[in-house]
Scaffold this active site. Structure first.
Site, PDB file in Angstrom:
ATOM      1  N   GLU A 195       0.807  -1.221   0.000  1.00  0.00           N
ATOM      2  CA  GLU A 195       0.000   0.000   0.000  1.00  0.00           C
ATOM      3  C   GLU A 195       0.845   1.279   0.000  1.00  0.00           C
ATOM      4  OE1 GLU A 195      -2.503  -3.299   1.812  1.00  0.00           O
ATOM      5  OE2 GLU A 195      -0.432  -2.585   2.058  1.00  0.00           O
ATOM      6  N   MET A 226      24.284   9.437   2.159  1.00  0.00           N
ATOM      7  CA  MET A 226      24.180  10.698   2.888  1.00  0.00           C
ATOM      8  C   MET A 226      24.448  10.487   4.374  1.00  0.00           C
ATOM      9  SD  MET A 226      23.870  13.880   2.178  1.00  0.00           S
ATOM     10  CE  MET A 226      22.881  14.220   0.721  1.00  0.00           C
ATOM     11  N   PHE A 248     -11.600  -7.496  13.664  1.00  0.00           N
ATOM     12  CA  PHE A 248     -10.484  -7.939  12.828  1.00  0.00           C
ATOM     13  C   PHE A 248     -10.141  -6.866  11.796  1.00  0.00           C
ATOM     14  CE2 PHE A 248      -9.021 -10.221   8.943  1.00  0.00           C
ATOM     15  CZ  PHE A 248      -7.799 -10.635   9.446  1.00  0.00           C
ATOM     16  N   GLN A 249      -8.874  -6.513  11.712  1.00  0.00           N
ATOM     17  CA  GLN A 249      -8.337  -5.496  10.801  1.00  0.00           C
ATOM     18  C   GLN A 249      -9.003  -4.134  10.996  1.00  0.00           C
ATOM     19  OE1 GLN A 249      -8.185  -7.076   6.730  1.00  0.00           O
ATOM     20  NE2 GLN A 249      -6.103  -7.797   7.141  1.00  0.00           N
ATOM     21  N   LYS A 291     -17.585  -1.073   5.698  1.00  0.00           N
ATOM     22  CA  LYS A 291     -18.007  -2.050   4.693  1.00  0.00           C
ATOM     23  C   LYS A 291     -19.504  -1.997   4.436  1.00  0.00           C
ATOM     24  CE  LYS A 291     -17.092  -6.799   3.255  1.00  0.00           C
ATOM     25  NZ  LYS A 291     -16.417  -8.077   3.609  1.00  0.00           N
TER      26      LYS A 291
END
Length: 592
Positions: free
Chosen positions: A54, A488, A116-117, A166
């Protein structure tokens, strides 16, 4: 409800996206957003690009947005899908990139139950976005989508999150057309003409003027860059760009002094230090530009044009603040300049240019490249040859970068004549940005040459997106300046920490040629200067994705450099200059 309102929330969402002109979504599916993916399956108007993580989706959307001027769109699932997107959202916020990120969420009745999630996406992303929404009613869905796009692209652009439970995606929803205006968010775009008049008077009185332009000019569209160029040439004043502003003024123009700031040119930094009137357009005076604030351009009277009122007087006090869109501000300034009969102080400006030419003659970006066969490649030379060979091909070129030394060498040695051709992570400095950003740019410009100038450490941050590049047959070129270090970090450890190279050496790098083959790309390698041109030409000629592993001098440092907390006249130059390792004093200001 009408028959039209029997569409699911997911179908309404896609209709709203289509009405907003969305052509591409970068996303990754998961349980909470499966209704959206089902709706995507049943339509052909919007293309979906399946990323591999993602975070890569947001960077790809940033590259798409930055190179097109459109809003980039991201679709991720709930919980870890949303949290993986946070770095990209913060990156887009810092660099003012318009992105709308659609995040899945557990059903409304489970919010707060540690389902969940589940994650508190709006809470987590509040400081990482320009605005965010949690949609709790189906009838609000279309309106929120239209509003999110308005907020993302209006005023100072930025990322907006829409969190979508959802059940909202499954339930039937009505459709609402986009409103012409927003009831509460109406950023000011037109300048105050009294302030414009003050700016013109101040600029015409200048003896040592300076124009300082940033990414806000690019965000304002191609017209802003054209107006900036016209105004600068009309005045005859010197101009410099920030890292994010590169391309808003032609790099080949003799009035351009190069990039400003920590790794900017000698002439740009000393001109900023010594100017008496400063015009800032679409820039925010960040610390990498200003250096030590109490020493920044102390003797100058400042004019600041910016669409974000909160950026004006935030870091540096200004005498003439102008809240406006950069294009509209520059158009008004140009018109007022032409209408004003007062003349600039031509002898003083000529003296100022003589001083600048003295500084420019220092050639602060010069480097030494041994051209004997077998000699080690200097990273600056690699970028220079990439630029020269790519420019000769007469093909539209877009450059993305990762973050580190290679990013600064790209900014110094790859010259940009037009806006929207340079994509880099400026404010947040996100390693792993360049590869997925290049992917997004290539989706937007399928026939263009898109090159990610990269470091080996940054490349490995989002290496999985080579899978996306393979799936969609994107001919992205990854040009790795491989010095085997986090360059760097190593440079700062050498210069500021006594050469104690703590955890900055990559002791187990992959074989990038074999890695390219594993991801269905072409791998190439150059280990000496006599091999470099052949590899660059082969890379640019290749019709598929390429990883070019360019072995460069691991000890090379990026100069000039203003140490953190130092002033513009306290630069460190490279080993090619007699004053290497020493601060530059005001002795160079003799003609001022």
């Amino acid at each position: 409800m009408s028959a039209e309102a029997t569409q699911s929330g997911a179908e309404i969402l896609l209709r709203a996206l289509k009405d907003e002109g969305v052509e591409v979504i970068f996303g990754y599916p998961g349980g909470a957003v499966l209704p959206i993916y089902d709706a995507i399956f049943n339509q052909n108007a919007i293309r979906h690009i399946l990323v591999r993580q993602e975070g890569g989706a947001v960077h790809a959307a940033e590259g798409y947005a930055r190179s097109t001027g459109k809003v980039g769109v991201v679709l991720v699932t709930s919980g870890p899908g949303a949290t993986n997107a946070v770095t990209g959202l913060c990156d887009a916020l810092m660099d003012s990139i318009p992105v709308v990120c659609l995040t899945g969420q557990v059903p409304t009745h489970l919010i707060g139950n540690d389902a969940f999630q589940e994650a508190d996406t709006t809470g987590i992303t509040r400081p990482a976005t320009k605005h965010n929404y949690l949609v709790k009613r189906s009838e609000d869905l279309a309106r929120v989508v239209h509003e999110a796009f308005y907020v993302a692209r209006s005023g100072r652009p930025g990322p907006v999150v829409i969190d979508l439970p959802k059940d909202i995606l499954i339930n039937p929803a009505p459709y609402a057309e986009a409103a012409a205006t927003h009831k509460s968010y109406r950023p000011r775009t037109e300048p105050d003409m009294d302030q414009i008049a003050k700016a013109v008077a101040l600029l015409k009185s200048a003896k040592r003027p300076m124009i300082y332009a940033g990414g806000g000019v690019i965000n304002a569209g191609p017209e802003a860059s054209a107006l900036l160029t016209e105004f600068t040439r009309l005045t005859g004043f010197p101009i410099t760009n920030t890292l994010m502003g590169l391309g808003c003024y032609p790099a080949s123009d003799p009035q351009f002094l190069g990039m400003l700031g920590m790794h900017g040119t000698y002439e740009a930094n000393l001109a900023m230090h010594g100017c008496d009137v400063l015009l800032a357009v679409g820039a925010r005076f960040d610390d990498r530009i200003t250096g030590r604030l109490n020493a920044f351009s102390q003797g100058s009277r400042k004019i600041h044009i910016d669409i974000d009122s909160s950026s004006i007087n935030k870091n540096v006090p200004v005498e003439v603040p102008i809240v406006a869109d950069a294009a509209k501000g520059l158009k008004a300034l140009l018109s007022a300049w032409k209408a004003d009969d007062a003349k600039v102080d031509a002898p003083a400006i000529a003296t100022w240019w003589r001083q600048i030419d003295v500084w420019r003659a220092k050639d602060s970006l010069k480097f030494s490249q041994d051209m004997k066969p077998g000699s080690v490649i200097k990273p600056q030379y690699a970028v220079q040859r990439l630029y020269e060979i790519a420019r000769a091909r007469k093909q539209e070129v877009f450059i993305t970068t990762e973050v580190g030394q290679h990013q600064m060498w790209a900014a110094q040695h790859f010259k940009f004549e037009l806006p929207n051709r340079w994509m880099t992570s400026g404010g947040l400095g996100t390693m792993g940005y360049g590869l997925p950003a290049a992917m997004g740019v290539q989706i937007a410009h399928p026939d263009a040459l898109v090159v990610d100038i990269a470091g080996e450490a940054s490349t490995l941050m989002n290496i999985q997106e080579l899978g996306t590049i393979a799936q969609y047959k994107l001919p992205v070129k990854v040009f790795i300046l491989n010095n085997e270090y986090m360059g760097m970090v190593r440079q700062w450890q050498e210069l500021l920490h006594g050469g104690r190279y703590s955890e900055s050496y990559s002791a187990a790098l992959p074989d990038f040629v074999k890695l390219a083959d594993a991801f269905h790309a072409k791998g190439m390698r150059a280990t000496s200067v006599d091999q470099l041109d052949d590899v660059i030409i082969a890379m640019l000629d290749c019709p598929t994705a390429v990883i070019a592993d360019i072995a460069v001098d691991p000890t090379e440092n990026c100069f000039p450099m203003i140490p953190s907390g130092a002033a513009h006249n306290e630069m460190i130059l490279g080993p090619e200059h007699e004053s290497s390792g020493a601060a530059i004093s005001d002795a160079g200001m003799a003609l001022v």
